[in-house]
Design a protein around this motif. Structure first.
Motif, PDB file in Angstrom:
ATOM      1  N   SER A  65       0.806  -1.216   0.000  1.00  0.00           N
ATOM      2  CA  SER A  65       0.000   0.000   0.000  1.00  0.00           C
ATOM      3  C   SER A  65       0.836   1.262   0.000  1.00  0.00           C
ATOM      4  N   THR A  66       2.121   1.141   0.312  1.00  0.00           N
ATOM      5  CA  THR A  66       2.992   2.328   0.337  1.00  0.00           C
ATOM      6  C   THR A  66       3.520   2.675  -1.044  1.00  0.00           C
ATOM      7  N   ARG A  67       3.304   1.795  -2.010  1.00  0.00           N
ATOM      8  CA  ARG A  67       3.789   2.055  -3.370  1.00  0.00           C
ATOM      9  C   ARG A  67       2.588   1.991  -4.320  1.00  0.00           C
ATOM     10  N   PRO A  68       1.785   3.056  -4.370  1.00  0.00           N
ATOM     11  CA  PRO A  68       0.584   3.022  -5.220  1.00  0.00           C
ATOM     12  C   PRO A  68       0.933   3.080  -6.696  1.00  0.00           C
ATOM     13  N   VAL A  69       0.085   2.440  -7.486  1.00  0.00           N
ATOM     14  CA  VAL A  69       0.171   2.518  -8.945  1.00  0.00           C
ATOM     15  C   VAL A  69      -1.066   3.273  -9.417  1.00  0.00           C
ATOM     16  N   THR A  70      -0.833   4.445  -9.983  1.00  0.00           N
ATOM     17  CA  THR A  70      -1.943   5.291 -10.403  1.00  0.00           C
ATOM     18  C   THR A  70      -2.284   5.052 -11.875  1.00  0.00           C
ATOM     19  N   ILE A  71      -3.472   5.486 -12.236  1.00  0.00           N
ATOM     20  CA  ILE A  71      -3.938   5.347 -13.614  1.00  0.00           C
ATOM     21  C   ILE A  71      -3.829   6.704 -14.299  1.00  0.00           C
ATOM     22  N   PRO A  72      -3.252   6.800 -15.507  1.00  0.00           N
ATOM     23  CA  PRO A  72      -2.830   5.676 -16.358  1.00  0.00           C
ATOM     24  C   PRO A  72      -1.555   5.009 -15.860  1.00  0.00           C
ATOM     25  N   VAL A  73      -1.453   3.704 -16.074  1.00  0.00           N
ATOM     26  CA  VAL A  73      -0.297   2.934 -15.642  1.00  0.00           C
ATOM     27  C   VAL A  73       0.859   3.199 -16.608  1.00  0.00           C
ATOM     28  N   GLU A  74       1.958   3.702 -16.081  1.00  0.00           N
ATOM     29  CA  GLU A  74       3.133   3.973 -16.909  1.00  0.00           C
ATOM     30  C   GLU A  74       3.997   2.714 -17.018  1.00  0.00           C
ATOM     31  N   THR A  75       5.038   2.797 -17.867  1.00  0.00           N
ATOM     32  CA  THR A  75       5.883   1.640 -18.110  1.00  0.00           C
ATOM     33  C   THR A  75       6.571   1.155 -16.836  1.00  0.00           C
ATOM     34  N   GLU A  76       7.070   2.119 -16.048  1.00  0.00           N
ATOM     35  CA  GLU A  76       7.758   1.695 -14.821  1.00  0.00           C
ATOM     36  C   GLU A  76       6.802   1.046 -13.833  1.00  0.00           C
ATOM     37  N   ASP A  77       5.532   1.476 -13.842  1.00  0.00           N
ATOM     38  CA  ASP A  77       4.548   0.845 -12.968  1.00  0.00           C
ATOM     39  C   ASP A  77       4.211  -0.571 -13.451  1.00  0.00           C
ATOM     40  N   ALA A  78       4.147  -0.741 -14.762  1.00  0.00           N
ATOM     41  CA  ALA A  78       3.892  -2.075 -15.304  1.00  0.00           C
ATOM     42  C   ALA A  78       5.022  -3.028 -14.946  1.00  0.00           C
ATOM     43  N   GLN A  79       6.276  -2.525 -14.948  1.00  0.00           N
ATOM     44  CA  GLN A  79       7.408  -3.353 -14.553  1.00  0.00           C
ATOM     45  C   GLN A  79       7.389  -3.634 -13.056  1.00  0.00           C
ATOM     46  N   TYR A  80       7.027  -2.631 -12.281  1.00  0.00           N
ATOM     47  CA  TYR A  80       6.914  -2.824 -10.841  1.00  0.00           C
ATOM     48  C   TYR A  80       5.888  -3.910 -10.534  1.00  0.00           C
ATOM     49  N   PHE A  81       4.808  -3.936 -11.316  1.00  0.00           N
ATOM     50  CA  PHE A  81       3.776  -4.956 -11.139  1.00  0.00           C
ATOM     51  C   PHE A  81       4.368  -6.350 -11.344  1.00  0.00           C
ATOM     52  N   VAL A  82       5.261  -6.479 -12.314  1.00  0.00           N
ATOM     53  CA  VAL A  82       5.939  -7.760 -12.549  1.00  0.00           C
ATOM     54  C   VAL A  82       6.763  -8.146 -11.334  1.00  0.00           C
ATOM     55  N   ASP A  83       7.557  -7.201 -10.845  1.00  0.00           N
ATOM     56  CA  ASP A  83       8.513  -7.493  -9.770  1.00  0.00           C
ATOM     57  C   ASP A  83       7.841  -7.747  -8.433  1.00  0.00           C
ATOM     58  N   SER A  84       6.715  -7.070  -8.189  1.00  0.00           N
ATOM     59  CA  SER A  84       6.155  -7.114  -6.833  1.00  0.00           C
ATOM     60  C   SER A  84       4.874  -7.936  -6.710  1.00  0.00           C
ATOM     61  N   VAL A  85       4.198  -8.198  -7.815  1.00  0.00           N
ATOM     62  CA  VAL A  85       2.875  -8.823  -7.717  1.00  0.00           C
ATOM     63  C   VAL A  85       2.809 -10.189  -8.391  1.00  0.00           C
ATOM     64  N   LEU A  86       3.309 -10.309  -9.625  1.00  0.00           N
ATOM     65  CA  LEU A  86       3.088 -11.525 -10.392  1.00  0.00           C
ATOM     66  C   LEU A  86       3.695 -12.763  -9.763  1.00  0.00           C
ATOM     67  N   GLY A  87       4.648 -12.590  -8.922  1.00  0.00           N
ATOM     68  CA  GLY A  87       5.244 -13.743  -8.258  1.00  0.00           C
ATOM     69  C   GLY A  87       4.523 -14.165  -6.995  1.00  0.00           C
ATOM     70  N   LEU A  88       3.469 -13.459  -6.605  1.00  0.00           N
ATOM     71  CA  LEU A  88       2.746 -13.755  -5.374  1.00  0.00           C
ATOM     72  C   LEU A  88       1.532 -14.627  -5.667  1.00  0.00           C
ATOM     73  N   GLN A  89       1.605 -15.883  -5.228  1.00  0.00           N
ATOM     74  CA  GLN A  89       0.534 -16.830  -5.513  1.00  0.00           C
ATOM     75  C   GLN A  89      -0.781 -16.435  -4.858  1.00  0.00           C
ATOM     76  N   ASN A  90      -0.721 -15.745  -3.734  1.00  0.00           N
ATOM     77  CA  ASN A  90      -1.968 -15.370  -3.067  1.00  0.00           C
ATOM     78  C   ASN A  90      -2.714 -14.269  -3.816  1.00  0.00           C
ATOM     79  N   LEU A  91      -1.982 -13.517  -4.657  1.00  0.00           N
ATOM     80  CA  LEU A  91      -2.614 -12.454  -5.432  1.00  0.00           C
ATOM     81  C   LEU A  91      -2.879 -12.873  -6.877  1.00  0.00           C
ATOM     82  N   VAL A  92      -1.962 -13.606  -7.474  1.00  0.00           N
ATOM     83  CA  VAL A  92      -2.115 -14.054  -8.855  1.00  0.00           C
ATOM     84  C   VAL A  92      -1.885 -15.565  -8.889  1.00  0.00           C
ATOM     85  N   PRO A  93      -2.904 -16.349  -8.663  1.00  0.00           N
ATOM     86  CA  PRO A  93      -2.736 -17.807  -8.660  1.00  0.00           C
ATOM     87  C   PRO A  93      -2.259 -18.316 -10.013  1.00  0.00           C
TER      88      PRO A  93
END
Length: 781
Positions: free
Chosen positions: A96-124
């Motif tokens: 929650s301390t690192r918000p991603v605002t809309i529109p999603v920029e390239t660095e935010d899309a990469q951050y999503f890869v690094d911080s979210v896609l590897g989490l099974q509880n969020l992306v099964p």
């Protein structure tokens, strides 16, 4: 969210490693492998030949990529799609301390890869779509139509920006870096159509068995705006609403409830206008809408959707210079709008089209259980939702929530909508209304007099009524049969009071039906709907005795020309609508004398009647019948231009038929002429003596009897036993539901349920062909 086929990589990797190690083991080799060991390198994947970044489209794009593995080969890809809103919400859930605002920029899309896609509880793992590469079959899995999402509430005007993430895996299960690319999609909603609708009435059945059972429905989806050709697969949701009571099918003494089918028609079936940008307006309930000109050049990377209240929005364009620097240029675009009055719209046009809607979203409909009555609905047990992919069904046991001991006919509505590959549903779901009969065969015997038109020498109505009441009582006493015969209810005359017909619902309330037509002027079965209903009742198990002097036609035959008989010739007619199958009759012969009597001056010496009895072919079952001249005189109309002739005292216009073969038809009686083999006209065509006049058919699951005369004028000592024997042969005492099995009675089965069902539906299609073109929603029945 789209679902793919998940794969458990651990099992795959274990198998590949074992196979690799086994390839280095050679029988008889005792030396161990030596040399430098290299660590497995991850594969690479990148996009090629794809639409430009942020490319807007109303269809799912074809996305191409290439995978490469320096020390092996790529064996699998996986991809996943997230909208900007989904990326923002998942990123906030991860941190929650690192918000991603809309529109999603390239660095935010990469951050999503690094911080979210590897989490099974969020992306099964199951939410990814996996593609296995088949190198032997040459299937690289590098060109895929990727399903994307559209805005449900404003699918045409508002583009949904979303990212596609792709990853490759080698044979050891090592994954590449995840690459991504932004796309945009809007959508034109699909259209749903119910096809092949037969109009009804349908016959309810609790189980999928028997000759005619269930309510068949077929439908299809289309999206000609987005997919003029090669449409994607659609999903569908259907509902069956009802039953709804209708005053049209109520009995005279029924108590009409507060909620009827007529209320549904008046209050919730509405005309709507749908604009080309997928907005829906109720005609008569909306004063106006804005039709806005958006014909300017398609914008790229919009920061905001159009705001029609202010008629302005920002349109932004992103450019990249030779050094890779991005520059965003935004222009405030003004939209030109014209106010359109809804109630002035008379037809479809360039700005939209008119359609009919069952307004199930109306609060008055939703909150009233008498209206919002869902008898059945679609359900997919795999996805646990109501969206299915099949396009036809036969509905059974539609009266499950409304059991009845008597035969009833009430209305139902079949409602269906489709949604396309962007999960956008049809704005005007299709629906059809129809009645369904729930047969209970609660009455034992029904008699219907179809002699509805004027004719010479017709029997008096009261004579027939008295005769059938007496003979049925005789049958009950002679055989010990207990019935619920009620003359006031079970004897009906087809007249204006009952719509000049005898409804299918009424037929299906009987175990046995006697259809009489003592009218030689007009055939009782000239009306195709009546024929269809009669055959449907037989298919459903009702035994029928067709009893009369003109079943198909009467007056159309030739007639004498004055005193010269050159134009006098019997007419051979080929019965239509399956008559040979149901009654075992291939052809009928009519003398046509009645036509002459109605159109010419009376010529007293020209009299043709000669029928004085019917000779039985099996006296042990059916006694021969003799005309009782007193009854013939008293029970029939002898008019001024066709007076009673005691010197003749015979029945006119009794005709004969050619029996068909192959349908278990058995002859019962033959014609007895006053003149024997040689009629006084000296024309062999009028030698009716010895011709078939009565037969019966036993198809196993139904029985019918066909006679070219009525028993009113015969000596009662023979006519009563004859009728009693026929009734006993026809009566299916235990009939209480549509027959579940053929051959339940004592005759060999010569037809299958499938064959009868096919014949029934083909007949329904033929009878409803014209109505289908003009009555799409089945509201004009």
């Amino acid at each position: 969210m789209y679902k793919g086929t998940s794969r458990v990589l651990i099992a795959a990797v274990t198998g590949v490693v074992a196979l690799t190690l086994a390839s280095f083991m050679f029988p008889g080799c005792t030396e161990q492998l030596s040399g430098e060991k290299f660590e497995n390198q991850a594969p690479r994947v990148w996009f090629v030949n794809v639409p430009p970044e942020d490319n807007p489209s109303s269809t799912n794009p074809i996305i191409n990529w290439v995978g490469q593995d320096a020390d092996g080969q790529v064996v699998m890809y996986r991809y996943i799609v997230f909208t900007e809103i989904e990326i923002s919400l998942l990123a906030e859930a991860a941190d929650s301390t690192r918000p991603v605002t809309i529109p999603v920029e390239t660095e935010d899309a990469q951050y999503f890869v690094d911080s979210v896609l590897g989490l099974q509880n969020l992306v099964p793992d199951s939410t990814w779509t996996y593609l296995e590469v088949d190198h032997e079959e040459g299937n690289p899995q590098t060109s895929v139509i990727v399903p994307m999402k559209a805005e449900i509430d404003n699918p045409v005007n508002q583009y949904v920006r979303q990212y596609v993430y792709v990853q490759a895996f080698d044979e050891l299960g090592l994954g590449s870096e995840i690459v991504f690319r932004a796309f945009q999609r809007n959508d034109n909603p699909p259209d749903t159509r119910i096809v092949g609708f037969l109009g009804g009435p349908y016959i309810n059945s609790e189980y999928p068995t028997g000759a005619i059972t269930g309510v068949p429905m077929r439908w299809q989806g289309s999206d000609v705006v987005d997919y003029p050709t090669d449409p994607p697969p659609f999903e569908f949701e259907w509902r069956l609403y009802g039953p709804y009571y209708s005053q049209k099918y109520g009995e005279e003494n029924d108590t009409i409830p507060d909620t009827t089918w007529e209320d549904i028609v008046n209050d919730f079936i509405k005309v709507v206008f749908v604009t080309t940008d997928a907005r829906r307006f109720l005609v008569g309930e909306n004063l106006s809408f804005d039709d806005c000109d958006t014909s300017f050049e398609v914008f790229v990377n919009p920061t905001d959707p159009p705001v029609l209240d202010t008629n302005q929005y920002w349109s932004c364009d992103t450019t990249v210079d030779d050094f890779g620097n991005q520059e965003v240029t935004c222009v405030l675009t003004t939209v030109t709008c014209e106010t359109i009055l809804i109630d002035t719209i008379q037809a479809s046009g360039p700005i939209g089209y008119l359609d009919t809607l069952l307004d199930i979203s109306d609060t008055a409909f939703i909150t009233n259980p008498d209206y919002n009555r869902i008898a059945m609905r679609s359900y997919d047990p795999l996805d646990l939702d109501n969206w299915i992919d099949y396009q036809q069904i036969i509905l059974y046991d539609v009266y499950a929530d409304k059991p009845s001991d008597t035969t009833i006919e009430e209305f139902y509505i079949f409602w269906v909508r489709s949604r396309d590959d962007a999960k956008v549903p049809d704005l005007t779901p299709d629906f059809v209304a129809f009645s369904v009969i729930n047969p209970k065969y609660e009455r034992d015997v029904g008699v219907v007099d179809l002699s509805i038109s004027f004719a010479v020498n017709k029997s008096y109505p009261d004579s027939g009524k008295v005769f059938w009441n007496r003979v049925i009582e005789y049958w009950e006493d002679a055989t010990g049969t207990q019935t619920n015969w009620d003359l006031s209810y079970d004897y009906r005359v087809a007249s204006a009071a009952v719509g000049w017909a005898y409804s299918l619902r009424r037929m299906l309330s009987n175990k046995m039906l006697i259809a009489i037509n003592d009218n030689p002027y007009a055939g009782a079965l000239n009306n195709p709907p009546t024929v269809r209903d009669l055959y449907t009742a037989i298919d459903a198990g009702v035994s029928v005795w067709l009893c009369g002097r003109a079943h198909i036609m009467g007056q159309e035959a030739g007639a004498p020309d004055g005193e010269v008989f050159g134009n006098l010739a019997p007419l051979y007619t080929d019965p239509q609508f399956g008559f040979p199958f149901y009654f075992g009759v291939e052809n009928m012969v009519y003398s046509g004398w009645n036509w002459f009597l109605l159109t010419q001056e009376p010529i007293m010496q020209l009299r043709i009647e000669d029928f004085v009895g019917a000779l039985s072919l099996d006296e042990s079952k059916w006694p021969s019948l003799k005309i009782d001249t007193a009854l013939l005189h008293r029970r029939y109309m002898w008019r001024d231009h066709y007076p009673w002739r005691p010197d003749i005292a015979a029945m006119p216009e009794v005709n004969w038929f050619v029996r068909s073969t192959g349908f278990n038809s058995q002859p019962m009686y033959i014609y007895e002429s006053k003149y024997g083999q040689h009629h006084w006209l000296n024309d062999p065509m009028f030698d009716f003596h010895g011709r078939p006049v009565m037969s019966r058919v036993n198809m196993g699951y139904f029985r019918t009897v066909h006679s070219m005369f009525l028993p009113y004028a015969f000596e009662e000592s023979s006519s009563f036993p004859m009728v009693s024997g026929v009734l006993s042969w026809l009566y299916a005492r235990h009939l209480s539901a549509p027959p579940s099995e053929l051959g339940s009675r004592d005759a060999a089965v010569s037809v299958t349920a499938e064959e009868i069902g096919e014949r029934f539906w083909n007949r329904m299609k033929e009878q409803n062909r014209d109505r289908l073109a003009r009555d799409r929603h089945g509201l004009e029945r």
